[in-house]
Motif scaffolding. Structure first.
Motif, short mmCIF file in Angstrom:
data_model
loop_
_atom_site.label_atom_id
_atom_site.label_comp_id
_atom_site.label_asym_id
_atom_site.label_seq_id
_atom_site.Cartn_x
_atom_site.Cartn_y
_atom_site.Cartn_z
N ALA A 165 -42.00 56.10 19.45
CA ALA A 165 -41.73 57.04 20.54
C ALA A 165 -42.94 57.16 21.47
O ALA A 165 -42.80 57.21 22.69
CB ALA A 165 -41.37 58.41 19.98
N PRO B 204 -38.52 59.62 24.67
CA PRO B 204 -37.16 59.48 24.14
C PRO B 204 -36.61 60.81 23.64
O PRO B 204 -37.36 61.77 23.41
CB PRO B 204 -37.33 58.51 22.98
N SER C 213 -32.93 54.37 28.67
CA SER C 213 -33.15 55.60 27.90
C SER C 213 -33.00 55.31 26.41
O SER C 213 -32.15 54.50 26.01
CB SER C 213 -32.18 56.69 28.34
N VAL C 214 -33.82 55.96 25.62
CA VAL C 214 -33.86 55.72 24.17
C VAL C 214 -33.59 57.03 23.43
O VAL C 214 -34.13 58.08 23.79
CB VAL C 214 -35.23 55.15 23.75
N ARG C 215 -32.76 56.93 22.39
CA ARG C 215 -32.54 58.06 21.48
C ARG C 215 -32.95 57.61 20.09
O ARG C 215 -32.51 56.57 19.60
CB ARG C 215 -31.07 58.48 21.50
#
Length: 269
Positions: A234, A241, A213-215
């Motif tokens: 993104a 994300p 998971s990406v923030r």
């Protein structure tokens, strides 16, 4: 040297600085990491496999992260061009990645359209077109930083405004950044050149290999890594994300706002 901050026995978060930058940037977030119970480490990338480039370099960097993680899940945080490094490491890690936080991220330049809107875009274009001249210019920048770091800093922040200008005016920030620039263009110049040479090659397709998971944390007034770069990053990921935008913030002002929040926010939170 690598920088060790935060809670000595907490879950690991590896911080990847931008270019120019330094592992010692972790000191800015020592308190936040301790409060969050996170072990924060900035790796001295210049010292990792100094004779390697491209994939071999990132393989070695991933191996160093795995050594530090010792089999436990790891968090990755990349600032500016360090976001690219974090992605390259993430797709090579065998240890679980809990979350990837990308702050003021330098996304792919594959289209080339964004270079004209970037402060520093000329440097990236030079690295693409003439690696030898780019190395020579980097050496000259190192001389300038060594002779007059304050003048170089004034030039870097000449066009910023608002919160970014307020951050740039702080004497403690100026002193720290002068040290980091001196390190990046001096003892770590080889690592700086290696990172930029890898970054300016096409790598958008690598984003499809990111499974964690990406923030993304992006300032809306960032002129060094414009929002368009974060948007392209993104869009290239397999999974959508979590994106947090900061109105009125620029490059470093976003880092100082977002990094403590990211450290305190648990993966998945």
């Amino acid at each position: 040297m690598s920088e060790f901050r935060g809670a000595p026995a907490g879950p690991l978060c590896v911080y990847f600085h931008g270019c120019p930058g330094a592992p010692a940037e972790c000191a800015w977030f020592d308190d936040a990491a301790r409060e969050a119970g996170v072990r924060l480490i900035g790796i001295d990338r210049n010292a990792v496999a100094p004779g390697a480039a491209g994939g071999a370099y990132f393989d070695a960097l991933a191996a160093e992260v795995e050594r530090l993680a010792a089999g436990a899940p790891v968090r990755l945080m990349g600032f500016s061009l360090g976001a690219f490094v974090a992605v390259q490491v993430a797709i090579r890690l065998r240890t679980p990645v809990a979350v990837i936080d990308l702050v003021s991220p330098a996304g792919p330049l594959d289209s080339g359209d964004v270079l004209d809107s970037m402060a520093g875009g000329a440097v990236f274009r030079l690295a693409m077109r003439s690696p030898a001249l780019f190395r020579a210019v980097t050496w000259a920048q190192g001389v300038a930083v060594g002779l007059a770091p304050s003048a170089v800093l004034r030039g870097l922040f000449a066009s910023v405004r608002g919160a970014e200008a307020e951050r740039a005016a702080r004497p403690d920030f100026q002193a720290a950044l002068a040290r980091f620039l001196t390190w990046a263009y001096g003892p770590a110049r080889g690592g700086y050149i290696r990172d930029i040479a890898a970054y300016v090659r096409p790598w958008a397709a690598d984003l499809q290999r990111v499974s964690a998971s990406v923030r993304i944390w992006q300032g809306e007034d960032d002129g060094w890594a414009p929002p368009a770069l974060a948007a392209s990053l993104a869009a290239g990921l397999r999974e959508t994300p979590d994106v947090t935008l900061f109105p009125g913030l620029g490059h470093y002002s976003t880092l100082f706002e977002a990094a403590p929040i990211a450290l305190r926010r648990a993966p998945g939170g």
